[in-house]
Design an enzyme around this catalytic site. Structure first.
Site, short mmCIF file in Angstrom:
data_model
loop_
_atom_site.label_atom_id
_atom_site.label_comp_id
_atom_site.label_asym_id
_atom_site.label_seq_id
_atom_site.Cartn_x
_atom_site.Cartn_y
_atom_site.Cartn_z
N LYS A 90 -54.86 33.46 -39.46
CA LYS A 90 -55.84 33.30 -40.54
C LYS A 90 -57.06 32.47 -40.12
CE LYS A 90 -54.28 32.51 -44.68
NZ LYS A 90 -53.55 31.85 -45.79
N LYS A 121 -52.15 39.89 -35.46
CA LYS A 121 -51.11 39.77 -36.49
C LYS A 121 -49.78 40.34 -36.02
CE LYS A 121 -53.25 41.51 -40.17
NZ LYS A 121 -53.50 41.84 -41.59
N TYR A 133 -63.11 36.50 -55.05
CA TYR A 133 -61.67 36.67 -54.81
C TYR A 133 -60.87 36.29 -56.05
CZ TYR A 133 -56.97 35.38 -53.28
OH TYR A 133 -55.60 35.25 -53.20
N SER A 171 -53.07 34.50 -57.77
CA SER A 171 -53.57 33.31 -57.08
C SER A 171 -53.88 32.20 -58.08
CB SER A 171 -54.84 33.65 -56.30
OG SER A 171 -55.47 32.49 -55.82
N HIS A 201 -54.11 22.98 -39.21
CA HIS A 201 -55.27 22.42 -38.53
C HIS A 201 -55.04 20.97 -38.12
CE1 HIS A 201 -57.78 25.93 -38.95
NE2 HIS A 201 -57.54 25.98 -40.26
N GLN A 261 -48.47 42.29 -51.34
CA GLN A 261 -49.10 41.07 -50.83
C GLN A 261 -50.46 41.35 -50.20
OE1 GLN A 261 -47.43 38.10 -51.33
NE2 GLN A 261 -45.93 39.37 -52.38
N ASN A 314 -51.26 26.26 -52.98
CA ASN A 314 -51.63 26.10 -51.57
C ASN A 314 -50.43 26.31 -50.66
OD1 ASN A 314 -54.06 24.70 -52.89
ND2 ASN A 314 -54.57 24.69 -50.70
N PHE A 351 -61.94 15.71 -45.19
CA PHE A 351 -63.21 15.56 -45.89
C PHE A 351 -63.28 14.19 -46.56
CE2 PHE A 351 -63.36 20.41 -46.70
CZ PHE A 351 -63.96 20.62 -45.46
#
Length: 314
Positions: free
Chosen positions: A178, A38, A140, A116, A187, A75, A169, A201
């Site tokens: 991450k 990081k 979470y 979140s 990705h 954060q 998102n 997917f």
């Protein structure tokens, strides 16, 4: 001084960068650098001091602890949605947040924290900041939801600047550490570079292949919202931070392929372990943000992914 917990993480490091661009250097960065990679997020940032999370927690509540702090951007958290050690998650995301909140209230220090959009669960009741919409489906999400619940009555009892941000998102620079939790844009970019294929997917929950929808928000917009509330301490509450638009994973993949001017989409089987614990649709209700006075238009997937890949592939 401004304190940024999770300051070496994704959103925290982008916040510090934006504060630096404003001329702010008197910043305490709090983090837990067990993942030393990081440091790449913070090597180009200017701060006054660094403190490990454990030392910081120990000092919360101590007399004269950092006199002169004017704002805390909280954060730091355990951000894994697959972590089921409830004691660990609550200690990091709930107890820690409560202690820091009361430290700020006692000193009338602005407290802006990361909630979140996961608090909405599968979203079947909508994505409004309202108790009727909230049904977390993992540990979470529950920790974030329960802290919001703790904050709500305090908003009526105190005039301290307290703001919670329900991030949807988020994608953008400084997320590479991450790993699997990095955004799909990250990705897909790597997949197209290495294999000329973006892997999505197959359809689920009655949706066609790649047509699951999320509210994808660029980290620069997230940071801008945070700083707007820093500049408007009269505004308090819990707010959704998204674009207000649901766009498909196909849209993200196409934006990546368009940037590279090559590549194709391939659909892979939907993972068994995600069935029943996956958000197939999210769309932030940002009416609260608009009513508070934040008027800026947020980036679309096409705009945001293009901006991100300009940076990522530089």
């Amino acid at each position: 001084m401004i304190v940024v917990t999770g300051g070496a993480g994704f959103i925290g490091s982008n916040l510090i960068r934006a504060l630096n661009l404003r001329g702010e250097r008197n910043i305490l960065l709090v983090d837990h650098l067990a993942n030393g990679r990081k440091m790449h997020n913070i090597a180009d940032l200017d701060i006054a001091d660094y403190m490990d999370k454990e030392e910081f927690i120990e000092k919360i509540g101590a007399a004269h602890f950092f006199d002169g702090v004017r704002a805390v951007f909280h954060q730091g958290a355990c951000s894994s949605t697959t972590e089921w050690d409830g004691r660990y998650v609550m200690m990091n995301n709930y107890d820690y947040s409560k202690r820091l909140l009361h430290w700020c209230i006692d000193r009338n220090v602005a407290y802006m924290y990361a909630s979140s959009a996961s608090v909405y669960g599968n979203g079947e009741n909508g994505f409004r900041v309202d108790r009727s919409c909230e049904h977390p489906i993992n540990m979470y999400a529950y920790s974030k939801f329960q802290f919001d619940q703790y904050v709500r009555p305090l908003l009526a009892k105190t005039r301290s600047p307290i703001v919670g941000f329900r991030y949807f998102n988020v994608y953008g620079p400084r997320e590479q550490h991450k790993g699997m939790m990095s955004s799909t844009a990250f990705h897909f970019n790597r997949q197209v570079i290495e294999q000329k294929v973006a892997k999505l997917f197959e359809g689920c929950d009655g949706m066609a292949n790649g047509e699951q929808k999320r509210d994808f928000v660029h980290v620069d917009d997230v940071v801008d919202v945070n700083l707007w509330f820093l500049d408007h301490p009269e505004q308090r509450g819990i707010y959704n931070v998204g674009t207000g638009r649901a766009e498909t994973f196909n849209d993200v993949a196409r934006a990546v392929i368009d940037w590279h001017k090559e590549g194709r989409i391939e659909y892979i089987p939907f993972p068994e372990h995600l069935k029943g614990a996956y958000q197939s649709y999210t769309q932030a209700d940002i009416s609260g943000l608009r009513e508070a006075g934040y008027k800026k238009e947020l980036l679309t997937v096409k705009q945001g992914v293009t901006k991100y890949l300009d940076w990522l592939n530089a």
